[in-house]
Scaffold this motif. Structure first.
Motif, PDB file in Angstrom:
ATOM      1  N   LEU A 817       0.848  -1.193   0.000  1.00 13.83           N
ATOM      2  CA  LEU A 817       0.000   0.000   0.000  1.00 13.83           C
ATOM      3  C   LEU A 817       0.881   1.240   0.000  1.00 13.83           C
ATOM      4  CD1 LEU A 817      -2.573  -1.164   2.698  1.00 13.83           C
ATOM      5  CD2 LEU A 817      -2.886  -1.153   0.213  1.00 13.83           C
ATOM      6  N   MET A 818       0.566   2.179  -0.868  1.00 15.59           N
ATOM      7  CA  MET A 818       1.351   3.405  -0.957  1.00 15.59           C
ATOM      8  C   MET A 818       0.994   4.358   0.179  1.00 15.59           C
ATOM      9  SD  MET A 818       1.560   4.430  -4.978  1.00 15.59           S
ATOM     10  CE  MET A 818      -0.204   4.402  -5.248  1.00 15.59           C
ATOM     11  N   GLY A 819       1.983   5.159   0.598  1.00 14.00           N
ATOM     12  CA  GLY A 819       1.707   6.219   1.539  1.00 14.00           C
ATOM     13  C   GLY A 819       0.718   7.197   0.941  1.00 14.00           C
ATOM     14  N   PRO A 828       3.754   4.159   3.635  1.00 12.01           N
ATOM     15  CA  PRO A 828       3.331   2.916   2.975  1.00 12.01           C
ATOM     16  C   PRO A 828       3.465   1.719   3.909  1.00 12.01           C
ATOM     17  CG  PRO A 828       5.492   3.559   2.221  1.00 12.01           C
ATOM     18  CD  PRO A 828       5.015   4.673   3.108  1.00 12.01           C
ATOM     19  N   ALA A 829       2.872   0.597   3.472  1.00 12.46           N
ATOM     20  CA  ALA A 829       2.868  -0.576   4.342  1.00 12.46           C
ATOM     21  C   ALA A 829       2.740  -1.844   3.514  1.00 12.46           C
ATOM     22  CB  ALA A 829       1.719  -0.488   5.349  1.00 12.46           C
ATOM     23  N   GLN A 848       4.204  -1.194   8.602  1.00 15.78           N
ATOM     24  CA  GLN A 848       4.437   0.128   8.030  1.00 15.78           C
ATOM     25  C   GLN A 848       5.930   0.395   7.851  1.00 15.78           C
ATOM     26  OE1 GLN A 848       2.212   3.027  10.330  1.00 15.78           O
ATOM     27  NE2 GLN A 848       0.513   1.595  10.576  1.00 15.78           N
ATOM     28  N   ALA A 849       6.211   1.394   7.014  1.00 16.08           N
ATOM     29  CA  ALA A 849       7.606   1.673   6.667  1.00 16.08           C
ATOM     30  C   ALA A 849       8.448   1.960   7.897  1.00 16.08           C
ATOM     31  CB  ALA A 849       7.667   2.845   5.691  1.00 16.08           C
ATOM     32  N   THR A 881      11.009   5.995  -2.035  1.00 13.03           N
ATOM     33  CA  THR A 881      11.116   6.724  -0.772  1.00 13.03           C
ATOM     34  C   THR A 881      10.192   6.181   0.299  1.00 13.03           C
ATOM     35  OG1 THR A 881       9.546   8.351  -1.637  1.00 13.03           O
ATOM     36  CG2 THR A 881      11.892   8.882  -1.785  1.00 13.03           C
ATOM     37  N   GLY A 882       9.527   5.080   0.072  1.00  4.70           N
ATOM     38  CA  GLY A 882       8.620   4.533   1.067  1.00  4.70           C
ATOM     39  C   GLY A 882       9.120   3.209   1.579  1.00  4.70           C
ATOM     40  N   LEU A 883       8.571   2.118   1.040  1.00  3.29           N
ATOM     41  CA  LEU A 883       9.008   0.788   1.450  1.00  3.29           C
ATOM     42  C   LEU A 883      10.486   0.570   1.139  1.00  3.29           C
ATOM     43  CD1 LEU A 883       5.899  -1.253   0.256  1.00  3.29           C
ATOM     44  CD2 LEU A 883       6.541  -0.738   2.617  1.00  3.29           C
TER      45      LEU A 883
END
Length: 959
Positions: A817-819, A828-829, A848-849, A881-883
């Motif tokens: 899942l995107m932030g 994100p998660a 979560q990240a 920049t997330g996961l």
């Protein structure tokens, strides 16, 4: 009129009739009326008080007080001439009474100054505010800290008044110096009404325009907190406070977070103040700028130009800002004619403003950008020289590195290469120092996007001047984002060896960095939703964490004198890159800028640089077209836009760069902006003949190169990993979910009231096929070297336990899942099996990240066979920049990520074959390429496998 000394109170539903012979009651009734929300009623009440004071022969100071309040009420009714008339009458009354050196006169002068500015005489503001402040400093001194509350409050207001006048005169830096003393005075003055939050919001506006973003954000957030505490819901000043917060977040590069308070500000002001009020139009403009930063250009231009005619009547400075911003948005939308026309309009208005007016400078700068984009370099340089002259006194050089770098670039473009480069070099040195300081401010955007365009101008100057080492350094600086800095913390951690105290301090900084960014994002969202209690909790946690990090930093600095060096952009050269390259390896850099795309390739024995005439607008449009075909509802059922793919290839690989890549087989890519949202493997070297849709026959770059992603040029081929054959494996997949297979996810329902809804997580679409994917990869390692977590075992608790075992290869085969997808969730998660106990917040089914970053997944290779695991937060946001950042920051060496929704059968084939290939001795990039070619050429037996939507989503980072 907060800066004129007003103290607005809560609005009253009714006002009791007051007798003319009762001045005290008349005054109390007038003070009980909100001058902004009930301006007409307030004016009438203060007029009644004035009549009562005059009838009783009351003092001149009280009559002046009533006149000033009447003036303020008229101001809020947009009766500027009437407001000025009342203020001047108060001033004359005091002069006739000989009361020219008291607090009453200071307030009358302050109000007259503001109203002169509103009636078209801004040149009178500063002298009058200087006189007002001089009276107050003569009465109270210059330091509010030791004063009695009434005197401290008056001095604080005097500083705020003067700061506002300096700001209106375009002297932003000087104005900002008075803000914190003014707030100190108001706090020492025990001010607890709305004047304090108005002062905070006004001060934040001044600080942000002076470039002091950290202080501005603190004040803006405190302003919203105070407004929520003191004012009823929907009060106009609440809109002002939210609008200020939106503006500061926008300037801090936190665009998504700025949207909510900006919309609320616009809604409140439109309803309470009307569409033509200056604050309403400022909110409209800010929302437009946010839309532009998020890539919604048509919406942005419409918002910015919605009230142009009226804005020109009220505030020429804001009209310039609006025209200049609309011009920039039109350029980003690829509408160059409209962009130039709007810039010409902005510059025409700017020419009528005083030389030091910063808003006028914005209009002149917009025109120089459009001239540069059109190739009119001499005209652009002449305009920029005029801007520099406005910013400095004769004989001085401007201290603005952005302007100096642009002047140097334009000088190079017009033939003055030596002098031009010297300007660029000097400006770059200052810019780098600014950027390093900003990287340590956790309330700013993590990737510091506001620096990017100026850095691209440095790269452009170096390419045009034929300076490859300087171009490479610029590209290093441009890619020095949050991922690169996370990796630097890891390198620093490795450098301290077995020193447990140093390791603990570094981990405090490393983990605290991401935690602070999340907490700051959450606080802004809560303030935007008027959840001040929750926001206060985040503020307290931020202060505690900042104190812990400051102590860790101080301790490291005392034991490691070179500590700061580890957290700065790396100084690299072409030769240093070439020294690590093996036969057939190359580094390709391709970065789009405002009006050009710049590329560079380094091989073992040569370097080539180039530029394409198409810049960011064209690149984003092409990437969007391709992504729609790859991730849109039709996907494999619709024709792939081969022309767009070939055009994008030609942009990122101009002739000199393409030629230098001939004969290379393994390419590390460093890129940015929209280019980081698309695997280069699916670019076409040439257009297919005729109307063919035979994807297997097309000249994909995957046929020529094995691509990997390097976070920065200095990271390319920096580490060699030859231990894949001895790795242990952890596979997580097929979480226990109850939703129908293949159903669409409704992410908004997953997060409610600040916590995860476990029931909604449980009802996500099931992924039973991923169990086979995990099992196939585990079989490649053998049972003795594998741990498999599927079904009920695929929980956060088990993942945490296994993360400590340091498995060298890890596979997550689940939903990503995107932030920003989940309402209230700021990061994100990965979806895991939710617990039976819905109250267990540490095991809620969403990894979560920030939780990933805390696990210390020191794996050599992590595969995220999950939807959107490489995706950015929105169309213009940087990817990875997330996961990706969570795993890279926790110690993972290399990642395999997807750019769009992955079909289960193709995902399994690609991940399994990549792992098998790597275990057989191939690099991961080569193994992925081999798996992709098998799908393209029909060797997999999967339906539609030659369509790039099927074979193309994955990329390797850090191979």
């Amino acid at each position: 009129m907060a800066w004129a000394g007003t103290t607005p109170a809560f609005a009253q539903d009714t006002v009791a009739p007051i007798e003319i012979d009762d001045p005290a009651a008349a005054k109390a009734a007038a003070e009980a009326i909100d001058p902004l929300a009930q301006a007409a009623e307030a004016e009438a009440a203060w007029a009644l008080y004035l009549e009562a004071v005059r009838a009783s022969g009351g003092p001149a100071a009280e009559q002046a007080l009533a006149l000033n309040r009447m003036g303020e009420s008229r101001y809020y009714q947009q009766n500027m001439a009437g407001a000025l008339e009342a203020a001047l009458e108060a001033k004359t009354l005091l002069e006739d009474a000989g009361e020219t050196d008291g607090e009453a006169m200071a307030e009358a002068l302050a109000n007259a100054a503001v109203f002169h500015g509103a009636t078209g005489n801004p040149e009178l503001q500063l002298p009058l505010q200087e006189r007002s402040l001089a009276i107050r400093t003569a009465l109270y001194g210059t330091d509010p800290s030791g004063l009695e509350p009434p005197a401290a409050k008056a001095l604080g207001l005097g500083y705020l008044n003067y700061a506002h006048a300096l700001y209106e005169a375009g002297r932003f830096g000087e104005a900002a110096d008075y803000i914190l003393p003014s707030i100190d005075g108001l706090i020492q003055g025990q001010l607890t009404d709305a004047t304090l939050f108005v002062a905070m919001s006004s001060g934040a506006n001044i600080l942000v325009d002076a470039g002091r973003l950290g202080e501005a954000l603190t004040l803006a957030q405190e302003g919203v907190t105070k407004a929520t505490e003191l004012l009823p819901e929907g009060h106009p000043f609440m809109g002002f406070a939210q609008g200020t917060l939106a503006k500061v977040l926008l300037e801090a590069d936190r665009y998504e977070e700025a949207a909510s308070p900006a919309r609320e500000a616009l809604d409140i002001m439109s309803e309470k103040l009307g569409p033509d009020h200056p604050n309403t139009m400022a909110a409209l403009h800010n929302l437009g700028v946010i839309a532009a930063r998020l890539g919604r250009y048509d919406e942005a231009i419409e918002l910015m130009l919605a009230r142009q005619a009226k804005l020109g009547e009220i505030d020429l400075g804001e009209q310039i800002n609006s025209l200049a911003s609309a011009s920039n948005a039109a350029h980003e939308a690829g509408r160059d004619g409209q962009a130039m026309e709007l810039a010409l309009q902005a510059a025409a208005v700017a020419a009528t403003r005083p030389p030091e007016d910063q808003k006028a400078i914005n209009g002149l700068l917009a025109l120089t950008y459009r001239q540069e984009e059109a190739g009119n370099y001499a005209e652009a340089l002449a305009g920029l020289d005029k801007v520099a002259a406005r910013l400095t006194t004769p004989g001085e050089e401007t201290s603005d590195p952005d302007i100096e770098i642009r002047r140097g670039l334009l000088a190079i473009r017009t033939g003055a290469v030596g002098a031009g480069w010297q300007r660029v070099a000097d400006g770059t040195q200052r810019l780098t120092a600014d950027m390093v300081r900003a990287a340590d401010q956790f309330d700013l955007g993590a990737d510091l996007p506001s620096y990017y365009e100026t850095i691209m101008q440095v790269a452009e100057a170096a390419i045009v001047a034929g300076r490859p080492d300087d171009a490479l350094k610029a590209f290093e600086l441009a890619s020095w984002g949050v991922n690169a800095r996370a990796r630097q913390y890891l390198a620093l951690r490795q450098s301290v060896g077995d020193d447990p105290e140093a390791v603990t301090r570094i981990d405090t900084l490393r983990r605290g960095t991401e935690q602070l960014r999340v907490l700051n994002r959450e606080r802004a969202a809560m303030l935007g939703a008027n959840r001040t209690a929750d926001a206060e909790d985040r503020r307290s946690r931020i202060e505690t964490l900042e104190a812990e990090m400051a102590a860790a930093k101080k301790g490291l600095a005392s034991t490691r004198p070179d500590f700061a060096r580890w957290l700065q952009p790396e100084a690299i050269t072409v030769q240093s890159i070439q020294s690590r390259l093996q036969e057939g390896e190359a580094l390709l850099i391709a970065m789009p800028a405002r009006h050009r795309t710049f590329s560079m390739v380094i091989t073992r024995d040569q370097v080539a640089m180039g530029e394409s005439a198409e810049g960011r607008p064209a690149v984003r449009a092409l990437v969007a077209q391709l992504r729609d075909a790859l991730d849109g509802p039709g996907r494999t059922g619709q024709a792939f836009p081969v022309a767009a793919s070939a055009q994008l290839h030609d942009i990122v690989m101009p002739p000199a760069v393409e030629k230098a890549l001939d004969g290379q087989t393994r390419v590390a890519i460093v890129t940015s902006d929209a280019l980081s949202r698309l695997p280069f493997a699916l670019l076409l070297t040439s257009l297919p003949e005729g109307e063919t849709a035979d994807y297997a026959a097309m000249d994909w770059l995957a046929r020529k190169f094995a691509f990997s992603i390097a976070l920065t040029p200095s990271a390319a081929f920096a580490a060699r990993d030859d231990s894949a054959a001895d790795a242990s494996f952890l596979g997580i997949g097929a979480p226990a979910l109850a939703g129908a297979q293949g159903a669409q996810i409704d992410p908004v329902q997953l997060y409610r009231s600040g916590s995860v809804s476990v029931d909604d997580v449980r009802n996500l679409p099931a992924l039973p096929a991923t169990a086979g994917e995990v099992a196939e990869v585990a079989a490649a390692f053998g049972a003795e070297r594998s741990v498999v977590l599927t079904g009920a075992a695929a929980s956060e608790r088990r993942v945490r336990e296994e993360s400590a075992a340091a498995h060298q290869t890890v596979l997550f085969a689940t939903h990503g899942l995107m932030g920003g997808e989940i309402g209230g969730l700021r990061e994100p998660a990965l979806v895991l099996t939710p617990p039976a106990d819905a109250g267990n917040t540490a095991n809620d089914g969403l990894l979560q990240a920030s939780e990933i970053a805390a696990l210390d997944f020191a794996a050599r290779f992590v595969i995220l066979s999950a939807c959107n695991s490489a995706a950015g937060r929105h169309a213009t946001a940087p990817a990875y920049t997330g996961l990706a950042n969570a795993f890279l920051g926790s110690g993972t060496d290399a990642l395999m990520l997807s750019h769009w929704r992955v079909r289960d059968d193709a995902s399994a084939r690609l991940s399994v074959e990549t792992v098998k290939g790597a275990r057989s001795g191939l690099t991961r990039a080569e193994a992925l390429r081999k798996a992709q070619l098998t799908l393209i050429d029909g060797g997999s037996g999967l339906p539609d496998a030659s369509h790039p939507a099927v074979w193309g989503p994955f990329v390797i980072i850090g191979d």
